[in-house]
Design an enzyme around this catalytic site. Structure first.
Site, mmCIF file in Angstrom:
data_model
loop_
_atom_site.group_PDB
_atom_site.id
_atom_site.type_symbol
_atom_site.label_atom_id
_atom_site.label_comp_id
_atom_site.label_asym_id
_atom_site.label_seq_id
_atom_site.Cartn_x
_atom_site.Cartn_y
_atom_site.Cartn_z
ATOM 1 N N LYS A 178 0.113 -4.421 8.793
ATOM 2 C CA LYS A 178 1.672 -4.376 8.496
ATOM 3 C C LYS A 178 2.122 -3.367 9.084
ATOM 4 C CE LYS A 178 4.391 -2.771 4.771
ATOM 5 N NZ LYS A 178 4.312 -1.540 4.435
ATOM 6 N N ASP B 109 13.191 -2.755 -0.008
ATOM 7 C CA ASP B 109 14.336 -2.791 -0.291
ATOM 8 C C ASP B 109 14.066 -4.432 -1.692
ATOM 9 O OD1 ASP B 109 15.196 -0.419 0.714
ATOM 10 O OD2 ASP B 109 16.901 -1.599 1.408
ATOM 11 N N ASN C 172 8.974 -6.986 3.191
ATOM 12 C CA ASN C 172 8.514 -6.016 2.867
ATOM 13 C C ASN C 172 10.398 -4.920 3.139
ATOM 14 O OD1 ASN C 172 7.277 -2.564 3.570
ATOM 15 N ND2 ASN C 172 7.978 -3.831 1.168
ATOM 16 N N CYS D 38 3.506 2.854 8.398
ATOM 17 C CA CYS D 38 3.411 4.175 8.573
ATOM 18 C C CYS D 38 4.408 5.012 8.708
ATOM 19 C CB CYS D 38 2.412 4.868 7.743
ATOM 20 S SG CYS D 38 2.635 6.637 7.337
ATOM 21 N N PRO E 283 1.454 -1.585 -0.092
ATOM 22 C CA PRO E 283 0.461 -0.011 0.061
ATOM 23 C C PRO E 283 0.627 1.351 0.959
ATOM 24 C CG PRO E 283 0.105 -0.971 2.000
ATOM 25 C CD PRO E 283 0.803 -1.943 1.033
ATOM 26 N N MET E 284 0.823 2.149 -0.867
ATOM 27 C CA MET E 284 1.716 3.559 -0.986
ATOM 28 C C MET E 284 0.396 4.512 -0.936
ATOM 29 S SD MET E 284 4.280 2.443 -3.041
ATOM 30 C CE MET E 284 3.434 0.698 -4.365
ATOM 31 N N ALA E 285 0.292 5.346 -0.435
ATOM 32 C CA ALA E 285 -0.214 6.925 -0.334
ATOM 33 C C ALA E 285 -0.457 7.041 -2.296
ATOM 34 C CB ALA E 285 -0.454 7.645 0.515
ATOM 35 N N GLY F 155 7.104 -2.041 -3.392
ATOM 36 C CA GLY F 155 6.059 -1.070 -3.150
ATOM 37 C C GLY F 155 7.091 0.350 -4.117
#
Length: 334
Positions: A139, A202, A200, A100, A16-18, A224
Site C-alpha cells: 500500500k 475519496d 483508494n 501511512c 486498513p485503518m488504525a 476506508g
C-alpha cells in the site's frame, strides 16, 4: 480480482485503518459485501508482540478468508520476521504499509516516509517476499509530496520484487487526508504494470466507485473512511456495479440489529472497559446525520457501561423506527 491463490468475490476491499479495522469490523464488512478486509497495521518491532494490543491484532479467530495483515516498519529483516510471525498466526496475505502519513510513523522512516528511499523500498520488498510463502501486497501513496510523485517507479520496483497486488491512495504524504484525491497517477501505474492495482481515496458512493474503476482501469477499489458507521456501503457498491441500480436505504430495524451485534462483538473482543470506549466512536459514526442523533451522540460519551450503551442505542433506534422504516439522513445542526 485475484491475489495469489485467493480469488476475491468482488472488487471491494476494506482499507486498513488504525483503531478501526479490528477483527469485529473486518468480519462485519465482509459479511456486508466486502471481498477482502486488511487489518490494522502490526508493528515489525518484536518487542511489542507480547502486548495485548498486538496479540488482539493477530487474532483472526473465525475470520472469513482471505486474512490480510498489514505490517509496518523500516528495517528489511525486522519486517521479514514480522511477516513470518503473522503468517504463523494465520495471515494468508501480508500487506506492507508504505502509505501511512502519520508523523509518528513517518518520523521513524516507516509508512509513506519510505517512498523517499527507493533503494530501501526494494530491499524491504525483496526481504519480505522471500521470507514467506503467502502473497505479499503493498500500500503506497502517489509520492512524498506533489514535487516528488514516484508511485510509478515504486510500482515497478514492487512488481519486480514479486509483490502480487498494489494499492495506491491518490494523495501524497504531504496531503495527508486533505484536498481531493487524484486518480491520474493510479491510471498511469495501472497502464505500466501487470500486477493488480487497487484504487483508494475519496470513494464514498456507488457512482464514485464505478467512475474510478472506469477511469483508472484499476482491478479493485479500497474503501476506508466511507465505511465507518456504514459497512453496508460494500453491498450497495457491489449491487450498483452489477446492475446499474441503487439499493434503497437500509431498513432501520436491520441497522439497529447490525449495530447491536457489532457492539456485543466489541465488548467480547476488548472486554467491558475498553469495549465501551471503543464502541463510542462506532455508535457516533453509525448515527451521524440521523434525526436526533446530535444529542444522542453527546449523551453516549457519558455512559460508562455496556448495558447503558445497549439500552440507549435501543431507545434511539426505536424512535427512528417510529419516524419511518428506512434510514433517512438529514442535515442536522451540530
Amino acid at each position: 480480482m485475484q491475489i495469489g491463490p485467493h480469488l476475491l468475490k468482488n472488487k471491494l476491499i476494506v482499507a486498513p485503518m488504525a483503531g478501526v479495522t479490528d477483527r469485529p469490523f473486518r468480519q462485519l464488512c465482509k459479511k456486508m459485501g466486502a471481498g477482502m478486509a486488511v487489518s490494522e497495521m502490526v508493528s515489525s518491532n518484536s518487542l511489542l508482540w507480547g502486548s495485548a494490543k498486538t496479540q488482539r491484532r493477530a487474532n483472526h479467530d473465525g475470520e472469513v478468508s482471505p486474512i490480510s495483515v498489514q505490517i509496518a516498519g523500516a528495517d528489511p529483516q525486522m519486517l521479514a520476521t514480522a511477516a513470518r510471525y503473522n503468517v504463523d498466526n494465520g495471515a494468508q496475505i501480508i500487506d506492507i504499509n508504505m502509505g501511512c502519513p502519520a508523523k509518528k510513523i513517518c518520523n521513524v522512516m516507516a509508512g509513506s516516509a519510505l517512498l523517499q528511499d527507493e533503494k530501501l523500498v526494494g530491499r524491504i520488498l525483496d526481504s519480505v517476499v522471500n521470507a514467506v510463502d503467502v502473497p505479499v501486497t503493498l500500500k503506497i501513496r502517489t509520492g512524498w509530496d506533489k514535487q516528488h510523485k514516484n508511485a510509478l517507479s515504486v510500482a515497478r520496483i514492487a512488481e519486480s520484487s514479486g509483490v502480487q497486488a498494489l494499492a495506491i491512495h491518490g494523495r501524497t504524504r504531504a496531503c495527508a487526508y486533505t484536498g481531493t484525491a487524484e486518480y491520474d497517477t493510479i491510471a498511469a501505474v495501472k497502464a505500466a504494470i501487470s500486477i493488480p492495482v487497487i484504487a483508494n481515496g475519496d470513494i464514498t458512493t456507488p457512482e464514485k466507485a464505478e467512475e474510478i474503476l472506469a477511469y483508472t482501469k484499476a482491478d479493485a477499489v479500497m474503501i476506508g473512511r466511507a465505511a465507518q458507521g456504514r459497512p453496508w456501503i460494500f453491498r450497495e457498491i457491489d449491487h450498483y456495479l452489477a446492475t446499474g441500480q441503487k439499493l434503497p436505504p437500509p431498513e432501520v430495524a436491520e441497522i439497529h440489529e447490525v449495530l447491536i451485534k457489532h457492539l456485543y462483538d466489541l465488548y467480547e473482543f476488548y472486554g467491558e472497559y475498553s469495549g465501551v470506549r471503543i464502541a463510542r466512536k462506532h455508535i457516533s459514526w453509525y448515527t451521524k446525520g440521523l434525526m436526533g442523533s446530535a444529542h444522542f451522540r453527546q449523551s453516549m460519551n457519558q455512559l460508562q457501561t455496556s448495558n447503558q450503551q445497549i439500552s440507549e442505542t435501543n431507545g434511539f433506534f426505536s424512535k427512528l423506527a417510529e419516524i419511518g422504516h428506512r434510514l433517512r439522513y438529514i442535515r442536522e445542526e451540530e
